[in-house]
Design a protein around this motif. Sequence first.
Motif, PDB file in Angstrom:
ATOM      1  N   LEU A   1      14.583 -29.986-105.058  1.00  0.00           N
ATOM      2  CA  LEU A   1      15.472 -31.049-104.620  1.00  0.00           C
ATOM      3  C   LEU A   1      16.514 -31.332-105.697  1.00  0.00           C
ATOM      4  O   LEU A   1      16.186 -31.332-106.887  1.00  0.00           O
ATOM      5  CB  LEU A   1      14.687 -32.336-104.348  1.00  0.00           C
ATOM      6  N   PRO A   2      17.779 -31.557-105.316  1.00  0.00           N
ATOM      7  CA  PRO A   2      18.801 -31.919-106.303  1.00  0.00           C
ATOM      8  C   PRO A   2      18.462 -33.241-106.987  1.00  0.00           C
ATOM      9  O   PRO A   2      17.890 -34.138-106.360  1.00  0.00           O
ATOM     10  CB  PRO A   2      20.072 -32.035-105.458  1.00  0.00           C
TER      11      PRO A   2
ATOM     12  N   ARG B   1      30.128 -31.891-113.482  1.00  0.00           N
ATOM     13  CA  ARG B   1      29.140 -31.504-114.488  1.00  0.00           C
ATOM     14  C   ARG B   1      27.728 -31.361-113.950  1.00  0.00           C
ATOM     15  O   ARG B   1      26.862 -30.828-114.634  1.00  0.00           O
ATOM     16  CB  ARG B   1      29.133 -32.538-115.620  1.00  0.00           C
ATOM     17  N   THR B   2      27.484 -31.811-112.738  1.00  0.00           N
ATOM     18  CA  THR B   2      26.116 -31.820-112.227  1.00  0.00           C
ATOM     19  C   THR B   2      25.872 -30.659-111.267  1.00  0.00           C
ATOM     20  O   THR B   2      26.805 -30.030-110.762  1.00  0.00           O
ATOM     21  CB  THR B   2      25.814 -33.138-111.487  1.00  0.00           C
ATOM     22  N   TYR B   3      24.606 -30.427-111.010  1.00  0.00           N
ATOM     23  CA  TYR B   3      24.189 -29.428-110.026  1.00  0.00           C
ATOM     24  C   TYR B   3      24.826 -29.727-108.680  1.00  0.00           C
ATOM     25  O   TYR B   3      25.391 -28.836-108.034  1.00  0.00           O
ATOM     26  CB  TYR B   3      22.664 -29.459-109.930  1.00  0.00           C
TER      27      TYR B   3
ATOM     28  N   TYR C   1       9.657 -20.186-118.249  1.00  0.00           N
ATOM     29  CA  TYR C   1      10.963 -20.809-118.366  1.00  0.00           C
ATOM     30  C   TYR C   1      11.546 -21.014-116.972  1.00  0.00           C
ATOM     31  O   TYR C   1      11.312 -20.223-116.061  1.00  0.00           O
ATOM     32  CB  TYR C   1      11.896 -19.938-119.218  1.00  0.00           C
ATOM     33  N   TYR C   2      12.346 -22.082-116.831  1.00  0.00           N
ATOM     34  CA  TYR C   2      12.863 -22.469-115.526  1.00  0.00           C
ATOM     35  C   TYR C   2      14.362 -22.776-115.604  1.00  0.00           C
ATOM     36  O   TYR C   2      14.827 -23.399-116.561  1.00  0.00           O
ATOM     37  CB  TYR C   2      12.121 -23.706-115.030  1.00  0.00           C
ATOM     38  N   LEU C   3      15.094 -22.324-114.594  1.00  0.00           N
ATOM     39  CA  LEU C   3      16.495 -22.676-114.428  1.00  0.00           C
ATOM     40  C   LEU C   3      16.716 -23.079-112.968  1.00  0.00           C
ATOM     41  O   LEU C   3      16.081 -22.529-112.065  1.00  0.00           O
ATOM     42  CB  LEU C   3      17.407 -21.492-114.771  1.00  0.00           C
ATOM     43  N   PRO C   4      17.620 -24.040-112.705  1.00  0.00           N
ATOM     44  CA  PRO C   4      17.861 -24.510-111.327  1.00  0.00           C
ATOM     45  C   PRO C   4      18.815 -23.594-110.575  1.00  0.00           C
ATOM     46  O   PRO C   4      19.996 -23.505-110.912  1.00  0.00           O
ATOM     47  CB  PRO C   4      18.473 -25.899-111.538  1.00  0.00           C
ATOM     48  N   ASP C   5      18.317 -22.927-109.559  1.00  0.00           N
ATOM     49  CA  ASP C   5      19.126 -21.999-108.776  1.00  0.00           C
ATOM     50  C   ASP C   5      19.551 -22.632-107.457  1.00  0.00           C
ATOM     51  O   ASP C   5      18.796 -23.402-106.847  1.00  0.00           O
ATOM     52  CB  ASP C   5      18.313 -20.737-108.470  1.00  0.00           C
ATOM     53  N   ALA C   6      20.749 -22.285-107.024  1.00  0.00           N
ATOM     54  CA  ALA C   6      21.202 -22.598-105.667  1.00  0.00           C
ATOM     55  C   ALA C   6      21.323 -21.273-104.926  1.00  0.00           C
ATOM     56  O   ALA C   6      21.921 -20.325-105.440  1.00  0.00           O
ATOM     57  CB  ALA C   6      22.539 -23.316-105.692  1.00  0.00           C
ATOM     58  N   VAL C   7      20.732 -21.196-103.750  1.00  0.00           N
ATOM     59  CA  VAL C   7      20.716 -19.961-102.969  1.00  0.00           C
ATOM     60  C   VAL C   7      21.490 -20.217-101.671  1.00  0.00           C
ATOM     61  O   VAL C   7      21.096 -21.064-100.865  1.00  0.00           O
ATOM     62  CB  VAL C   7      19.273 -19.518-102.654  1.00  0.00           C
TER      63      VAL C   7
END
Length: 308
Positions: A18-19, A230-232, A270-276
Amino acid sequence: MTSQLERTYGLRSKYWYLPETSLSSTAQELFFKSSPDNETQQFLDESNSISSNYFWQTVRNIGVMILSTIYSKTDINGITGFGNMFLFSESQFASFLEIDRQSWTSADKNVLDLGAGNGDITAHMHSFFNNVYATELSPKMRNRLVSKGYTVLDALEWANTDVKFNLITAFNLLDRHYSPGALLQDLWKVSHRSNCLVIVSLVLPVSHYVEFNPNGTGTRPDKFLNVQGRTYADHVHHMIVNVFKPANFEVVKWTRLPYLCEGDMNNSAYYLPDAVFLLKSLNKDDGSASPRTATETESNSGSVHNEL
């Protein structure tokens, strides 16, 4: 499942799917919520096992230190098998694409995965597509892809292939590509010719870095993606409006997933926020297009499944 992830690893996984901040109305209408599952947990468990093996981590660090004098980080991972990644499970993939696994037939279907790396993420699509094509600029990674039985196309000439695809994917490539605009043009060209959907994912907020640059040695692309804020959530909106729409793509839907990497001595993962993003190419009318809404796409095609 979320509480289990947090309890096991101390990871704040609340926002993995969730964003963190409010979305624009455009992005909210197209949002598809994904959820963690057993395959996600299994990857984290295996990563934790590798991370806690002191002997293995010591050997790994020494090996990386020696190889880094000769090879890039990607090539090193290709040689050693380090740095395995996880983006989605088979179940998450099927849910996002509305695939009914009972009626789905993979025998005559082709998928192309651009910038496939070592094929870890590609492997989660293999059961849905009998013929797997891939591209990769790293020579060592290409060897791994071939060893897994995938057909590797030329990374610079793939758009000229005569093969027609049922799906084209570019996972975490757009912000690593030396020419994002050219990549989007090629994606439109081949997907429109194949009459297939496209999946593009990238870590947000956007941060460009080019490791393999056929045009030179710089780490900057020829042109940056047109995103603001600047945000997701900001970058999701601008990817839809300022990047995909001008490239003649309609965003059918999008989801947020954790882009996970196996850990080391410091962290279990390790984790990164992805948008698909799931994209549909639009017809070009004298250089312009009038994108349809996701609702119109569903009414015209019945479902995403029918377009694959």
